[in-house]
Design a protein around this motif. Structure first.
Motif, short mmCIF file in Angstrom:
data_model
loop_
_atom_site.label_atom_id
_atom_site.label_comp_id
_atom_site.label_asym_id
_atom_site.label_seq_id
_atom_site.Cartn_x
_atom_site.Cartn_y
_atom_site.Cartn_z
N HIS A 1 55.41 33.17 37.05
CA HIS A 1 56.01 31.88 37.39
C HIS A 1 54.92 30.82 37.60
CE1 HIS A 1 59.28 34.71 38.35
NE2 HIS A 1 60.06 33.72 37.96
N PRO B 1 53.13 27.14 36.87
CA PRO B 1 53.64 25.80 36.59
C PRO B 1 53.71 25.58 35.08
CG PRO B 1 51.95 25.74 38.30
CD PRO B 1 51.94 27.12 37.75
N ASN B 2 54.61 24.73 34.66
CA ASN B 2 54.85 24.50 33.24
C ASN B 2 53.57 24.10 32.51
OD1 ASN B 2 56.45 24.19 30.88
ND2 ASN B 2 56.45 21.97 31.19
N GLY B 3 53.25 24.85 31.46
CA GLY B 3 52.09 24.51 30.63
C GLY B 3 50.80 25.19 31.04
N ARG C 1 48.21 28.14 31.43
CA ARG C 1 47.95 29.40 30.76
C ARG C 1 46.63 30.00 31.26
NH1 ARG C 1 52.36 28.34 29.76
NH2 ARG C 1 53.46 28.14 27.76
N ARG D 1 45.83 23.79 32.49
CA ARG D 1 46.60 22.92 31.59
C ARG D 1 45.81 21.62 31.49
NH1 ARG D 1 52.17 20.61 33.70
NH2 ARG D 1 50.68 19.34 34.89
N ASP E 1 54.81 24.97 44.02
CA ASP E 1 54.20 25.60 42.83
C ASP E 1 53.33 26.79 43.23
OD1 ASP E 1 55.23 23.82 40.84
OD2 ASP E 1 53.80 22.31 41.50
#
Length: 353
Positions: free
Chosen positions: A192, A194-196, A198, A258, A341
């Motif tokens: 899980h 945060p978006n984007g 990696r 990100r 987050d």
């Protein structure tokens, strides 16, 4: 425990963007406990946080402060003394976590003020340690002695210092292989994020030479060898290095990124005699205790009105007393992330234990 930093964070710099984290708020940490005589020494390169860890002093040597992450002077500060502990309570903006016996095992505290002496030491130490790392290959660990009074007067009983150049691994599977090979602290890849964000890179860090080696003949022999080389060297030659073999680690680092923003996860294995961990924060920072998956954790957010610690805008961490591990999650200073987050990442790590 590896430093407080001040540098533009760029994704492409990876490890080098951590190098400029100095001991700005450190003041060599005189003695938090009057019974102890503290001296700074090097294990610079370990954690993206400020921490003291307390342990029982071993008979026969002076208790030492341990500095840590490549970051030209460690963010992580490990202080060895007496203590033991996690049930928690918050005292104003500082926190204390206690065990079932009522002993404090983890707390937060105000970062010590910086002095001119600490600035000078930090700058000089940084220059020499970076010079050593420049001569190492990734994954190499070395002892070194500097013919420099400004360094040695602070390290009278431990004149030989240590440096490590991390072998940055670009895949999580490679990091896991290295963790297994070196018996470093293990954790699972969080799902899980945060978006984007990696996986960017990770590494392990050798079990620190201090304090275990401090009272051993091999450290004394190494000291004698390097100091003898220094005495016999021609004028102008001031740095003397001995590469060391190693195969065990007590620290794991992973970064998820990100663009120019990132989240660092560190897991540190602390020794059986370590009984208390203190996480440093600015006086204006806000700290609160949270409960995540039944575990008590600390959350620290840097103040908007003062310069934040270079460890980032948000920090969240906890102790796993059963496995003797300290987890810490942190982001960069300009991070867009929120407390929620970091909580989601922590939930993944706590579930996978």
């Amino acid at each position: 425990m590896r430093e407080l930093q001040d540098r533009t964070q760029e994704q492409g710099l990876k490890y080098t963007d951590l190098q400029d984290r100095g001991l700005k708020n450190m003041d060599m940490l005189t003695e938090p406990e009057s019974a102890l005589k503290i001296q700074a020494f090097d294990v610079s390169d370990k954690v993206m946080e400020q921490v003291y860890q307390k342990a029982k002093p071993k008979k026969g040597f002076i208790v030492k402060m341990r500095l840590q992450p490549r970051i030209t002077a460690p963010i992580m500060i490990l202080l060895f003394v007496l203590g033991a502990s996690v049930t928690g309570y918050a005292a104003s903006q500082y926190l204390e976590f206690r065990n079932s016996k009522g002993d404090v095992v983890l707390s937060t505290a105000k970062t010590p003020a910086e002095t001119d002496a600490s600035k000078t030491y930090t700058y000089t130490h940084t220059q020499w340690s970076e010079g050593v790392r420049d001569r190492l290959q990734p994954g190499e660990y070395a002892a070194y002695y500097v013919k420099d009074d400004s360094i040695n007067h602070r390290n009278l009983s431990n004149p030989v210092l240590f440096a490590y150049k991390p072998n940055e691994l670009s895949s999580f599977s490679s990091l896991q292989d290295e963790i297994k090979r070196t018996e470093a602290p293990l954790f699972h890849n969080p799902t899980h994020l945060p978006n984007g964000y990696r996986f960017d890179f990770g590494y392990v860090y050798p079990v620190a030479a201090y304090p275990g080696v401090l009272d051993k003949k091999d450290y004394r022999a190494l000291t004698d060898k390097l100091m003898h080389q220094a005495e016999a060297a021609p004028k102008g030659e001031n740095l003397f290095i001995q590469k060391l073999s190693w195969d065990k680690s007590d620290f794991t680092f992973a970064r998820y990124a990100r663009g120019n923003d990132y989240v660092n996860i560190t897991v540190t294995k602390y020794a059986p005699d370590v009984t208390k961990t203190t996480v440093m924060q600015n006086e204006q920072d806000s700290a609160e205790e949270l409960t995540i998956k039944g575990s008590k954790v600390y959350y620290i957010r840097a103040s908007e009105t003062s310069k934040p610690l270079e460890v980032g805008k948000n920090r969240l961490g906890w102790l796993d007393e059963k496995r003797r591990l300290h987890y810490n999650i942190s982001d960069n200073q300009g991070s867009p992330l929120t407390k929620e987050d970091l909580v989601k990442i922590a939930e993944d790590l706590l579930v996978s234990r």
